[in-house]
Write a protein that holds these residues in place. Structure first.
Motif, PDB file in Angstrom:
ATOM      1  N   GLY A 201       7.705  -1.017 -15.448  1.00 45.15           N
ATOM      2  CA  GLY A 201       6.269  -0.863 -15.270  1.00 45.15           C
ATOM      3  C   GLY A 201       5.959   0.016 -14.081  1.00 45.15           C
ATOM      4  O   GLY A 201       6.825   0.718 -13.548  1.00 45.15           O
ATOM      5  N   SER A 202       4.728  -0.021 -13.639  1.00 44.82           N
ATOM      6  CA  SER A 202       4.254   0.804 -12.534  1.00 44.82           C
ATOM      7  C   SER A 202       4.800   0.313 -11.196  1.00 44.82           C
ATOM      8  O   SER A 202       4.731  -0.882 -10.894  1.00 44.82           O
ATOM      9  N   LEU A 203       5.321   1.238 -10.393  1.00 41.35           N
ATOM     10  CA  LEU A 203       5.805   0.902  -9.054  1.00 41.35           C
ATOM     11  C   LEU A 203       4.695   0.261  -8.231  1.00 41.35           C
ATOM     12  O   LEU A 203       4.907  -0.762  -7.566  1.00 41.35           O
ATOM     13  N   GLY A 204       3.488   0.832  -8.285  1.00 41.02           N
ATOM     14  CA  GLY A 204       2.386   0.327  -7.480  1.00 41.02           C
ATOM     15  C   GLY A 204       1.993  -1.091  -7.826  1.00 41.02           C
ATOM     16  O   GLY A 204       1.846  -1.953  -6.947  1.00 41.02           O
ATOM     17  N   SER A 205       1.833  -1.387  -9.112  1.00 41.73           N
ATOM     18  CA  SER A 205       1.406  -2.725  -9.537  1.00 41.73           C
ATOM     19  C   SER A 205       2.473  -3.776  -9.229  1.00 41.73           C
ATOM     20  O   SER A 205       2.162  -4.880  -8.776  1.00 41.73           O
ATOM     21  N   VAL A 206       3.739  -3.434  -9.492  1.00 33.49           N
ATOM     22  CA  VAL A 206       4.822  -4.380  -9.213  1.00 33.49           C
ATOM     23  C   VAL A 206       4.948  -4.605  -7.708  1.00 33.49           C
ATOM     24  O   VAL A 206       5.163  -5.733  -7.253  1.00 33.49           O
ATOM     25  N   ALA A 207       4.779  -3.527  -6.913  1.00 29.10           N
ATOM     26  CA  ALA A 207       4.868  -3.666  -5.457  1.00 29.10           C
ATOM     27  C   ALA A 207       3.760  -4.561  -4.923  1.00 29.10           C
ATOM     28  O   ALA A 207       3.995  -5.396  -4.041  1.00 29.10           O
ATOM     29  N   VAL A 208       2.542  -4.404  -5.435  1.00 28.44           N
ATOM     30  CA  VAL A 208       1.437  -5.252  -4.988  1.00 28.44           C
ATOM     31  C   VAL A 208       1.720  -6.716  -5.327  1.00 28.44           C
ATOM     32  O   VAL A 208       1.495  -7.619  -4.515  1.00 28.44           O
ATOM     33  N   THR A 209       2.229  -6.965  -6.528  1.00 26.53           N
ATOM     34  CA  THR A 209       2.539  -8.333  -6.939  1.00 26.53           C
ATOM     35  C   THR A 209       3.641  -8.929  -6.062  1.00 26.53           C
ATOM     36  O   THR A 209       3.523 -10.058  -5.566  1.00 26.53           O
TER      37      THR A 209
ATOM     38  N   LEU B 129       0.789  -1.217   0.000  1.00 30.28           N
ATOM     39  CA  LEU B 129       0.000   0.000   0.000  1.00 30.28           C
ATOM     40  C   LEU B 129       0.831   1.282   0.000  1.00 30.28           C
ATOM     41  O   LEU B 129       0.428   2.279  -0.605  1.00 30.28           O
ATOM     42  N   VAL B 130       1.993   1.291   0.658  1.00 26.09           N
ATOM     43  CA  VAL B 130       2.811   2.506   0.657  1.00 26.09           C
ATOM     44  C   VAL B 130       3.324   2.821  -0.751  1.00 26.09           C
ATOM     45  O   VAL B 130       3.119   3.941  -1.249  1.00 26.09           O
ATOM     46  N   PRO B 131       3.965   1.877  -1.463  1.00 22.49           N
ATOM     47  CA  PRO B 131       4.380   2.185  -2.839  1.00 22.49           C
ATOM     48  C   PRO B 131       3.198   2.462  -3.769  1.00 22.49           C
ATOM     49  O   PRO B 131       3.276   3.335  -4.637  1.00 22.49           O
ATOM     50  N   PHE B 132       2.099   1.720  -3.574  1.00 23.78           N
ATOM     51  CA  PHE B 132       0.938   1.916  -4.447  1.00 23.78           C
ATOM     52  C   PHE B 132       0.344   3.307  -4.232  1.00 23.78           C
ATOM     53  O   PHE B 132       0.001   4.006  -5.188  1.00 23.78           O
ATOM     54  N   GLY B 133       0.225   3.723  -2.964  1.00 23.99           N
ATOM     55  CA  GLY B 133      -0.286   5.057  -2.675  1.00 23.99           C
ATOM     56  C   GLY B 133       0.633   6.137  -3.211  1.00 23.99           C
ATOM     57  O   GLY B 133       0.173   7.161  -3.737  1.00 23.99           O
ATOM     58  N   TRP B 134       1.932   5.917  -3.116  1.00 18.88           N
ATOM     59  CA  TRP B 134       2.918   6.857  -3.656  1.00 18.88           C
ATOM     60  C   TRP B 134       2.742   6.979  -5.169  1.00 18.88           C
ATOM     61  O   TRP B 134       2.770   8.077  -5.730  1.00 18.88           O
ATOM     62  N   ASP B 135       2.565   5.852  -5.830  1.00 18.34           N
ATOM     63  CA  ASP B 135       2.381   5.836  -7.277  1.00 18.34           C
ATOM     64  C   ASP B 135       1.129   6.627  -7.681  1.00 18.34           C
ATOM     65  O   ASP B 135       1.167   7.445  -8.599  1.00 18.34           O
ATOM     66  N   LEU B 136       0.035   6.384  -6.988  1.00 18.79           N
ATOM     67  CA  LEU B 136      -1.209   7.090  -7.298  1.00 18.79           C
ATOM     68  C   LEU B 136      -1.086   8.586  -7.023  1.00 18.79           C
ATOM     69  O   LEU B 136      -1.610   9.420  -7.770  1.00 18.79           O
ATOM     70  N   ALA B 137      -0.374   8.941  -5.963  1.00 21.88           N
ATOM     71  CA  ALA B 137      -0.222  10.352  -5.600  1.00 21.88           C
ATOM     72  C   ALA B 137       0.506  11.138  -6.680  1.00 21.88           C
ATOM     73  O   ALA B 137       0.302  12.348  -6.824  1.00 21.88           O
ATOM     74  N   PHE B 138       1.337  10.448  -7.443  1.00 21.12           N
ATOM     75  CA  PHE B 138       2.100  11.129  -8.482  1.00 21.12           C
ATOM     76  C   PHE B 138       1.571  10.830  -9.883  1.00 21.12           C
ATOM     77  O   PHE B 138       2.303  10.858 -10.871  1.00 21.12           O
ATOM     78  N   GLY B 139       0.276  10.496  -9.943  1.00 25.22           N
ATOM     79  CA  GLY B 139      -0.415  10.486 -11.231  1.00 25.22           C
ATOM     80  C   GLY B 139      -0.439   9.184 -11.994  1.00 25.22           C
ATOM     81  O   GLY B 139      -0.765   9.179 -13.178  1.00 25.22           O
ATOM     82  N   ALA B 140      -0.120   8.060 -11.359  1.00 20.17           N
ATOM     83  CA  ALA B 140      -0.174   6.782 -12.076  1.00 20.17           C
ATOM     84  C   ALA B 140      -1.618   6.435 -12.431  1.00 20.17           C
ATOM     85  O   ALA B 140      -2.542   6.713 -11.662  1.00 20.17           O
ATOM     86  N   ALA B 141      -1.805   5.839 -13.609  1.00 28.00           N
ATOM     87  CA  ALA B 141      -3.148   5.455 -14.057  1.00 28.00           C
ATOM     88  C   ALA B 141      -3.566   4.153 -13.379  1.00 28.00           C
ATOM     89  O   ALA B 141      -2.749   3.260 -13.145  1.00 28.00           O
ATOM     90  N   LEU B 142      -4.855   4.051 -13.054  1.00 32.80           N
ATOM     91  CA  LEU B 142      -5.388   2.845 -12.414  1.00 32.80           C
ATOM     92  C   LEU B 142      -6.552   2.347 -13.263  1.00 32.80           C
ATOM     93  O   LEU B 142      -7.663   2.868 -13.190  1.00 32.80           O
ATOM     94  N   SER B 143      -6.280   1.302 -14.077  1.00 34.20           N
ATOM     95  CA  SER B 143      -7.326   0.753 -14.925  1.00 34.20           C
ATOM     96  C   SER B 143      -8.240  -0.146 -14.101  1.00 34.20           C
ATOM     97  O   SER B 143      -7.851  -0.631 -13.038  1.00 34.20           O
ATOM     98  N   PRO B 144      -9.477  -0.386 -14.578  1.00 31.76           N
ATOM     99  CA  PRO B 144     -10.396  -1.259 -13.830  1.00 31.76           C
ATOM    100  C   PRO B 144      -9.835  -2.658 -13.586  1.00 31.76           C
ATOM    101  O   PRO B 144     -10.034  -3.234 -12.508  1.00 31.76           O
ATOM    102  N   SER B 145      -9.128  -3.211 -14.577  1.00 34.91           N
ATOM    103  CA  SER B 145      -8.598  -4.568 -14.400  1.00 34.91           C
ATOM    104  C   SER B 145      -7.484  -4.602 -13.359  1.00 34.91           C
ATOM    105  O   SER B 145      -7.391  -5.544 -12.559  1.00 34.91           O
TER     106      SER B 145
END
Length: 275
Positions: free
Chosen positions: A226-234, A99-115
């Motif tokens: 790729g995206s920091l948030g998606s890779v961090a979650v994985t 959640l920390v990397p994912f939140g950081w990614d979103l805070a700086f404009g990363a796109a979040l697709s429905p899938s």
């Protein structure tokens, strides 16, 4: 490719944490982490030699900053897993790692697709199922508190190392492991603890560090593609691996609903990989 690297990192780190838990149940957490970081420094040194890595001061600073946190993150994680259960402590650490990397990614404009959102939700909800364990004792409660500290440290550490430049290769993981080793050796010396475990455990802890270091390399290479948030979650799904190994080989308990949760985690990662 980024999600596959994240999944590979999860497997490597999960195996590393299983060995780290094994060692901590038989030695001190600081001693085990120090021994593991020797292996981590060795494997990141090899990675730096064979993987194209462009030097930049910023990436070195990020690696050093990450290393100041990751040694404590490992020590608290191993202690929490040894005190309570890998199936309880590990998923709690996921909250920070993901959640920390994912939140950081979103805070700086990363796109979040429905899938991507669906895959993350499936994986995290499944982890909550894995984490559920009735009849917690006071010892389990202490393990949970330690795991929450580890979660914060892991989240900060992975965010910092994952922010390294796309061409930096292995510089940040190398700097992270060297810094963490210096910190852990200093703590061991200050507390009059052995810097490395006794011979029967030394091989196990060094192997743990090699696997963990390789996992961090895979994680960072994934974030560079790729995206920091998606890779961090994985990557944060590593407790699934450590919990399964602990149940199979180190007298830990894995209930049927936790197996269902593990299947859900794999399914969530599959959704992410196909996104």
């Amino acid at each position: 490719m980024a999600i596959l690297l994240g999944a590979f990192a999860a497997v490597l780190i999960g195996c590393s944490d299983f060995l780290g838990r094994y060692g901590t149940r038989r030695s001190h957490a600081v001693t085990v982490v120090s021994g593991a970081l020797i292996g981590g420094m060795a494997v990141t040194s090899v990675g730096l030699a064979i993987i194209p890595s462009e030097f930049a001061t910023r990436d070195l600073v990020l690696g050093v900053a990450s290393g100041l946190f990751v040694g404590f993150a490992l020590a608290t994680l191993y202690e929490a897993m040894a005190t309570s259960s890998a199936a309880i402590a590990g998923p709690l650490v996921v909250l920070g790692t993901a959640l920390v990397p994912f939140g950081w990614d979103l805070a700086f404009g990363a796109a979040l697709s429905p899938s991507i959102a669906a895959g993350i939700i499936i994986a995290l909800l499944s982890l909550l199922i894995v984490m559920y364990s009735p009849g917690l004792t006071d010892q389990h409660g202490r393990g949970i508190r330690i795991a929450l500290v580890s979660a914060v440290l892991w989240g900060i550490s992975t965010t910092l190392v994952g922010e390294s430049g796309d061409d930096s290769g292995v510089w940040a993981p190398f700097a992270q492991r060297v810094t963490a080793l210096v910190v852990m050796f200093s703590i061991a010396a200050a507390r009059s603890l052995p810097k490395v475990p006794a011979r029967p455990l030394l091989g196990v802890t060094v192997l743990s560090g090699v696997l963990g270091g390789a996992g961090i390399i895979a994680f960072v290479l994934g974030t560079q593609r790729g995206s920091l948030g998606s890779v961090a979650v994985t990557t944060s799904m590593f407790p699934v691996v450590s919990s399964a190994l602990s149940a199979a080989f180190d007298d830990d308990t894995l209930h049927w609903w936790q197996i269902v949760g593990i299947v859900g985690v794999v399914g969530g990662i599959g959704v992410l990989a196909l996104s």
